[in-house]
Design a protein around this motif. Structure first.
Motif, short mmCIF file in Angstrom:
data_model
loop_
_atom_site.label_atom_id
_atom_site.label_comp_id
_atom_site.label_asym_id
_atom_site.label_seq_id
_atom_site.Cartn_x
_atom_site.Cartn_y
_atom_site.Cartn_z
N LYS A 1 2.70 12.48 -0.70
CA LYS A 1 2.57 12.33 -2.14
C LYS A 1 3.10 13.56 -2.87
CE LYS A 1 -0.85 11.37 -5.75
NZ LYS A 1 -2.29 11.12 -6.02
N LEU B 1 2.49 7.00 7.41
CA LEU B 1 2.81 7.78 6.21
C LEU B 1 3.00 9.25 6.52
CD1 LEU B 1 0.52 6.14 3.48
CD2 LEU B 1 2.93 5.70 3.97
N TYR C 1 -3.72 15.86 5.62
CA TYR C 1 -3.42 14.52 6.07
C TYR C 1 -2.01 14.15 5.63
CZ TYR C 1 -8.45 14.36 6.74
OH TYR C 1 -9.73 14.62 7.14
N ASP D 1 -8.57 2.64 10.73
CA ASP D 1 -8.16 3.33 9.51
C ASP D 1 -7.57 4.68 9.90
OD1 ASP D 1 -7.75 4.36 7.02
OD2 ASP D 1 -9.87 4.57 6.49
N TYR D 2 -6.30 4.91 9.52
CA TYR D 2 -5.63 6.15 9.87
C TYR D 2 -5.57 7.12 8.70
CZ TYR D 2 -3.99 4.16 14.29
OH TYR D 2 -3.92 3.62 15.54
N SER D 3 -6.34 6.86 7.65
CA SER D 3 -6.28 7.76 6.49
C SER D 3 -6.83 9.15 6.81
CB SER D 3 -7.06 7.15 5.31
OG SER D 3 -8.41 6.96 5.65
N GLN D 4 -7.72 9.25 7.83
CA GLN D 4 -8.28 10.54 8.22
C GLN D 4 -7.68 11.02 9.54
OE1 GLN D 4 -10.41 12.05 6.06
NE2 GLN D 4 -10.06 10.26 4.75
N TYR D 5 -6.60 10.41 9.93
CA TYR D 5 -5.99 10.75 11.22
C TYR D 5 -5.03 11.92 11.03
CZ TYR D 5 -3.24 10.29 15.50
OH TYR D 5 -2.60 10.53 16.69
N TRP E 1 -0.48 11.51 4.50
CA TRP E 1 -0.28 10.77 3.25
C TRP E 1 -0.45 11.68 2.03
CZ3 TRP E 1 -4.35 10.53 -0.14
CH2 TRP E 1 -5.63 10.78 0.40
N GLN E 2 -1.34 12.71 2.17
CA GLN E 2 -1.49 13.65 1.06
C GLN E 2 -0.22 14.48 0.87
OE1 GLN E 2 -4.99 15.70 2.54
NE2 GLN E 2 -6.33 14.64 1.07
#
Length: 843
Positions: free
Chosen positions: A426, A161, A420, A130-134, A422-423
């Motif tokens: 957005k 992202l 992050y 999971d790369y959401s916290q990368y 992705w944040q």
């Protein structure tokens, strides 16, 4: 690119041509709270001359290669935007942006920087579930400048992202957000560039063009978009399309490439097309334009794609002005205050000492000699309006505004937290801000709807080298012209580039060959018109109620032809009808007043009123022939008129027969005569004749119609003849034939009674009337067989009125004259004496 270029790009990557501000020096920790790093991808080097060996890990001197001026200019724009935000803006208080800038060497060095940006500070890219916290090394990437490199890098960045904002990659493939969800751009897509180009050519009526493309995705994709666009319009044709050879980094053409280039120039020399559209990076065009100059091309309109439309190096070939007019598509002109001075700013305190052990030491940090090449083009870059520079500038500010929202910044501070990718992505999609007077935002495809400019290359000390002549709005999809073009033609006139000259108004095109722009022109015949918006290759027929002349583009209503009151023939017939009406009315009154006199009795007695009343009615209904026909007027024409005239002829015929019977047949056929008188033979004959005529009229109405109809005049198609039915002449001939028969019979009986007593001898009067009726009917039939149109109606009315006058005046006129002026002859004694004299002569 060749081995030398790849070696240099590898070396440059190992040395990391990254430029950092003093605030984020080499030993700074880029991931400390409050510091955020941007990645920049630019194409800086155009031609390699000397390359340091990889083993030495030395920084190449700035004079060891030719630098791409525009690439360096854009790099400085990113530095300027970052320093402006850090030093002079309240956009990110307490937060400093850093940057690392990489030379992608056009195409060959884009994978490694992409992976480097995705790695962490230790230059490792871990494999995670999971790369959401990368947290990668950078929070966003600006660039690269071309579509191929952008697509390559975006394939990596989109997986994580990581926001990527490109400033000049226009490929329509990048609009696919399923494939490139993290890719945005501050420039309109290729579709808008092509649309602006097509509208430019349509404005100057250029429909015969040559397309030259580079042998890469950029050239192929844009040429395909242009081909599809011109196919849809059918107003522009491509004479031929060729692929320009892609030279090696040394810019030296191989023999095969030179032969291919000569073949292209031979075709360009032989074609009649004077507009050449070029989709290619500027690197490919140096050799091409050198050959163009060597061959002395003139009078050509060169339309440049955005990749080289404002390239200062190509513009520096001042001899190109003799080859024709250079137009180009580029981003709108926008000046950035303070940037021109920043671009040529020298570092204070002299050049820093090169750190040969630092792999991230760069040319820009080691010396100021890199500025020399830029300074030589400084005036051109300033006058050009810093076009693409604004796209880089706005890309950096878009990321900064997204960080402002994400960090909940106020006038004094921002939150301190981990960001992050992705944040941030957005928030970038949602930015909407004003920058130097322009409202900037990203649309649904991730494009910033910036206006495009059509520019012309100018050469002169005080002139803008890239003068704007028109502006294109992506939102309105419309080109607006703001300046005149200075044409490089002998007469300073607009060059003509057409396969065939435009057809004149009302002429259709007949294609010649495969290209719709090559055609012959033919006139549209009368009765047709040309609607170019619907079909410019076929003439369309006018509606039945309309007509057109030769070479018409519209139809007009046909002229309606019918009898009108102001026309001379109508006035003459109306006067004759008035004469007949009032004379008949007078005769009716005279006969009614002298009904019991021998003169009236010998004329037929009650049967005279059976003749006078239809005559009076017929004269009174002459106006039904005037004006546009209606159902009522058609009924009167076809039924009442012919019935009235037939009744009169029947009465005259039976009256002639009855006189002959009295004087010649009564003694020979007493029983037949008695039968004739007992059963009111005269009235039966009139009724029988009228019934036959009525059946003919009804049959004629049933087989045709009494509704008014229009017939095209065969002598003048512009005229519609309004008549009562399409077989008007046939019906008129049928009705006239019976009248002719009655006239012949009446004439025969009248001739048989020419020896009767004078008071009963009406042969000369009836003969006159019947002869006139017969000859007029023959004349009418002959006229109808020769002529057609409203003249038939006029002749029909005239003959009808004259026939009625012949009966009224020819039969009843002499009797009224005797009654009024010779009353002594209108006595029983006088009539008896005449009969006795006739009997004595016979005995």
């Amino acid at each position: 690119m060749g081995t030398q270029a790849r070696t240099l790009c590898l070396l440059l990557f190992l040395l990391q041509i990254f430029t950092k501000p003093a605030e984020l020096a080499e030993n700074s920790d880029f991931h400390l709270a409050g510091n955020y790093l941007l990645g920049g991808l630019f194409s800086l080097h155009a031609n390699v001359k000397n390359v340091a060996h990889l083993d030495y890990l030395q920084v190449p001197k700035c004079n060891e290669f030719d630098m791409k001026v525009l690439g360096y200019n854009l790099m400085q724009a990113m530095r300027f935007a970052v320093e402006e935000i850090n030093n002079h803006s309240s956009l990110l208080p307490g937060v400093r942006l850093g940057y690392e800038i990489v030379d992608v060497c056009y195409l060959s060095n884009n994978v490694q920087p992409g992976l480097y940006f995705l790695a962490q500070n230790d230059d490792f890219l871990p494999i995670l579930k999971d790369y959401s916290q990368y947290v990668p090394q950078v929070v966003a990437v600006i660039g690269p400048d071309n579509s191929e490199s952008t697509i390559t890098v975006s394939n990596f960045l989109s997986l994580f992202l990581v926001p990527q904002v490109t400033y000049s990659a226009i490929s329509d493939k990048l609009r696919n957000k399923l494939r490139f969800p993290a890719m945005l751009r501050t420039v309109p897509s290729a579709t808008h560039h092509i649309e602006a180009m097509v509208q430019l050519m349509l404005h100057f009526r250029w429909n015969w063009i040559v397309v030259l493309v580079s042998n890469d995705d950029y050239g192929r994709e844009n040429s395909q978009l242009l081909s599809q666009r011109v196919i849809n319009t059918r107003d522009i044709c491509i004479a031929f399309q060729e692929v320009l050879p892609m030279p090696e980094a040394s810019q030296v053409l191989t023999p095969a490439e030179r032969q291919h280039l000569n073949t292209i120039l031979d075709k360009l020399w032989g074609t009649s097309a004077r507009v050449v559209v070029v989709f290619s990076p500027e690197l490919v065009l140096h050799n091409f334009f050198q050959e163009v100059l060597a061959r002395n091309f003139t009078g050509i309109v060169w339309i440049a794609s955005e990749s080289w439309a404002i390239d200062p190096v190509l513009h520096n070939f001042t001899e190109l002005r003799h080859t024709g007019t250079f137009l180009g598509i580029t981003i709108q002109q926008m000046s950035i205050p303070g940037f021109s001075d920043f671009r040529v700013r020298h570092a204070g305190g002299g050049p820093p000492t090169p750190n040969r052990t630092n792999l991230r030491a760069t040319c820009n940090q080691d010396c100021d000699a890199c500025l020399n090449a830029t300074e030589s083009f400084s005036n051109t870059l300033v006058l050009s309006g810093e076009r693409v520079v604004y796209s880089v500038y706005s890309a950096v500010y878009a990321v900064a505004h997204a960080l402002h929202r994400l960090l909940s910044c106020n006038a004094k501070s921002c939150l301190t937290k981990e960001i992050y990718p992705w944040q941030l992505l957005k928030e970038i999609w949602l930015v909407n801000f004003t920058l130097l007077g322009n409202q900037l935002f990203f649309d649904q495809q991730g494009d910033m709807p910036m206006n495009l400019d059509i520019i012309q290359w100018r050469w002169g000390q005080s002139q803008n080298p890239f003068q704007s002549i028109a502006s294109y709005s992506p939102t309105q999809k419309r080109l607006t012209y703001i300046n005149n073009v200075s044409w490089h033609t002998p007469n300073k006139t607009i060059p003509v580039s057409m396969c065939s000259k435009s057809c004149q108004s009302g002429q259709i095109k007949k294609p010649v060959g495969l290209h719709p722009c090559c055609f012959e022109c033919f006139d549209c015949p009368p009765g047709t018109f040309l609607n170019r918006s619907a079909d410019e290759f076929n003439c369309q027929f006018c509606p039945s109620s309309m007509w057109s002349h030769k070479n018409a583009i519209t139809c007009f209503k046909r002229q309606l032809s019918f009898l009108q009151w102001y026309e001379a023939p109508t006035i003459v017939v109306a006067m004759l009808a008035a004469l007949g009406f009032f004379s008949t009315l007078s005769m009716l009154f005279i006969f009614w007043k002298h009904f019991q006199t021998p003169m009236v009795r010998s004329a037929g007695g009650p049967m005279c009123f059976l003749m006078l009343v239809p005559l009076l009615l017929a004269f009174g209904m002459v106006p039904v022939y005037v004006g546009p026909p209606t159902v009522f007027t058609c009924f009167c024409r076809q039924a009442l008129f012919t019935l009235c005239f037939s009744i009169c002829l029947s009465c005259i015929t039976v009256r002639s027969f009855q006189i002959v019977c009295v004087f010649k047949m009564a003694s020979r056929l007493p029983r037949a005569y008695g039968f004739w008188m007992r059963y009111h033979g005269p009235y039966v004959f009139v009724a029988f004749s009228t019934a036959i005529k009525a059946m003919l009229v009804v049959a004629n109405m049933l087989t045709s119609t009494i509704n008014p109809m229009g017939r095209i005049d065969p002598e003048d198609p512009n005229i519609i003849i309004l008549s009562c039915h399409p077989n008007y002449r046939n019906g008129l001939l049928l009705n006239t034939s019976m009248d002719m028969l009655l006239s012949v019979v009446g004439f025969s009986f009248a001739y048989m009674g020419k020896e009767l007593p004078t008071n009963y001898n009406e042969a000369k009067f009836i003969t006159l009337s019947m002869t006139f009726s017969f000859t007029s009917s023959i004349s009418l039939c002959t006229f109808m067989s020769v002529h057609d149109g409203v003249l038939v109606t006029i002749m029909d009315l005239l003959v009808t009125v004259l026939n009625f006058l012949s009966v009224s005046l020819g039969y009843f006129g002499p009797k009224c004259y005797m009654i009024l002026f010779y009353p002594e002859r209108n006595t029983p004694a006088y009539f008896n004496s005449m009969i006795q004299g006739y009997t004595m002569r016979k005995s």
